[in-house]
Design an enzyme around this catalytic site. Structure first.
Site, PDB file in Angstrom:
ATOM      1  N   LYS A 174       4.586   3.248  11.932  1.00 33.38           N
ATOM      2  CA  LYS A 174       3.310   2.564  12.183  1.00 33.38           C
ATOM      3  C   LYS A 174       3.512   1.409  13.176  1.00 33.38           C
ATOM      4  CE  LYS A 174      -0.674   0.383  10.969  1.00 33.38           C
ATOM      5  NZ  LYS A 174      -0.376  -0.968  11.384  1.00 33.38           N
ATOM      6  N   SER A 200      -1.784  -3.598   5.469  1.00 32.52           N
ATOM      7  CA  SER A 200      -2.203  -4.683   4.579  1.00 32.52           C
ATOM      8  C   SER A 200      -3.462  -5.350   5.134  1.00 32.52           C
ATOM      9  CB  SER A 200      -1.089  -5.716   4.439  1.00 32.52           C
ATOM     10  OG  SER A 200       0.098  -5.086   4.012  1.00 32.52           O
ATOM     11  N   HIS A 208       4.108   1.249   2.226  1.00 28.40           N
ATOM     12  CA  HIS A 208       5.276   0.544   1.676  1.00 28.40           C
ATOM     13  C   HIS A 208       5.960   1.406   0.617  1.00 28.40           C
ATOM     14  CE1 HIS A 208       2.755  -3.054   2.901  1.00 28.40           C
ATOM     15  NE2 HIS A 208       3.892  -3.340   3.483  1.00 28.40           N
ATOM     16  N   HIS A 223       0.876  -1.172   0.000  1.00 28.91           N
ATOM     17  CA  HIS A 223       0.000   0.000   0.000  1.00 28.91           C
ATOM     18  C   HIS A 223       0.916   1.225   0.000  1.00 28.91           C
ATOM     19  CE1 HIS A 223       1.127   0.165   4.204  1.00 28.91           C
ATOM     20  NE2 HIS A 223       0.587  -1.020   4.430  1.00 28.91           N
TER      21      HIS A 223
END
Ligand code: AMP
Length: 266
Positions: free
Chosen positions: A149, A186, A37, A34
């Site tokens: 994150k 994800s 990344h 996503h």
């Protein structure tokens, strides 16, 4: 772009650039890319001569086989995205390549790995530390890129690099969010539309925690109040962790999906 599936192949692909003194950047991932990344890959592209992306859903960091089985995978799309970003090498080994028969060693991180995510997912950081040590050994990057994150993962890996004198720089990048505030993950692909709506309580709770902290109130209490008020969201933990900076961290379950997020209290 070279796609390497073996340790020997990855080493061979990097021998030339290493010999020429080129700066090697590694972005370790479990795939299902996503924009989070892609932000890491772009930073690596900017900050290194050769970008290596690893694609490996590491079984040893999953304490729940059902969670491993349902983890999203889309290798064809990931390879196309990596190619479009100008990645030189994708290292995408099978589990047997990294853990062949007889494999019997682990890197066991300490206290930091036993709280929060480590308490909720026993063995998780042992798996993360072991696979990252292997990736660092195989790729020998000058710099490796990770996302804030997973704040506790960053803290555990910084300690690993320090304690084992690993010769690389670790860079953590800010969390990339959707326009509605939900941190990209994800696992978001596993949420139904209704669950996704409920999951928005997580970034809202962190915002409330940040606001409380700025006005001198307890960040974790304020966050928990928001989460408790949201039906269909089960709180696993909400706490202020003392990483490199105090960090408000939270884990929740929305349906069968577990989500984590955090905010730095600076
Ligand atoms: P994963 O494939 O989920 O293991 O993630 C690979 C890397 O991307 C890790 O360093 C994660 O912390 C990072 N990452 C995951 N989600 C985000 C996000 N929303 N923003 C920035 N980095 C992220």
């Amino acid at each position: 772009m070279r796609i390497e599936r073996t340790v020997a192949g990855a080493r061979e692909a990097l021998a030339g650039p290493r010999g020429r003194g080129e700066r090697i950047g590694l972005v370790p991932t479990m795939g299902a890319f996503h924009a989070g990344h892609l932000a890491l890959i772009r930073a690596a592209r900017e900050g290194s001569d050769v970008v290596v992306v690893s694609l490996f859903v590491n079984p040893t960091q999953f304490n729940d086989p059902a969670d491993l089985a349902r983890y999203p995978r889309d290798e064809a799309q990931d390879l196309a995205a990596a190619e479009a970003e100008g990645v030189e090498v994708v290292f995408a080994p099978g589990a047997d390549e990294l853990y062949p028969a007889g494999f019997d060693t682990a890197v066991d991180p300490g206290e930091l790995a036993r709280v929060l995510e480590g308490a909720a997912r026993p063995g998780h950081f042992r798996g993360v530390a072991t696979v990252c040590t292997k990736l660092f050994s195989i790729v020998q990057p000058h710099v490796a890129w990770f996302g804030q994150k997973d704040a506790q993962q960053v803290a555990v890996l910084r300690q690993l690099v320090r304690d084992l004198d690993l010769p690389l720089e670790l860079v953590a990048l800010p969390t990339v969010r959707d326009t509605d505030g939900l941190a990209l993950s994800s696992r978001n692909a596993l949420l139904s539309p209704d669950e996704r709506e409920r999951a928005l309580a997580l970034p809202r709770a962190l915002e409330a925690g940040l606001a409380a902290h700025r006005s001198g109130a307890d960040a974790a209490d304020a966050s928990r109040a928001v989460l408790d008020a949201q039906a269909g969201v089960d709180v696993e933990y909400v706490e202020v962790a003392s990483f490199d900076v105090p960090t408000l961290v939270a884990a929740v379950r929305v349906g069968a999906t577990r989500l984590i997020d955090n905010a730095r209290l600076t």
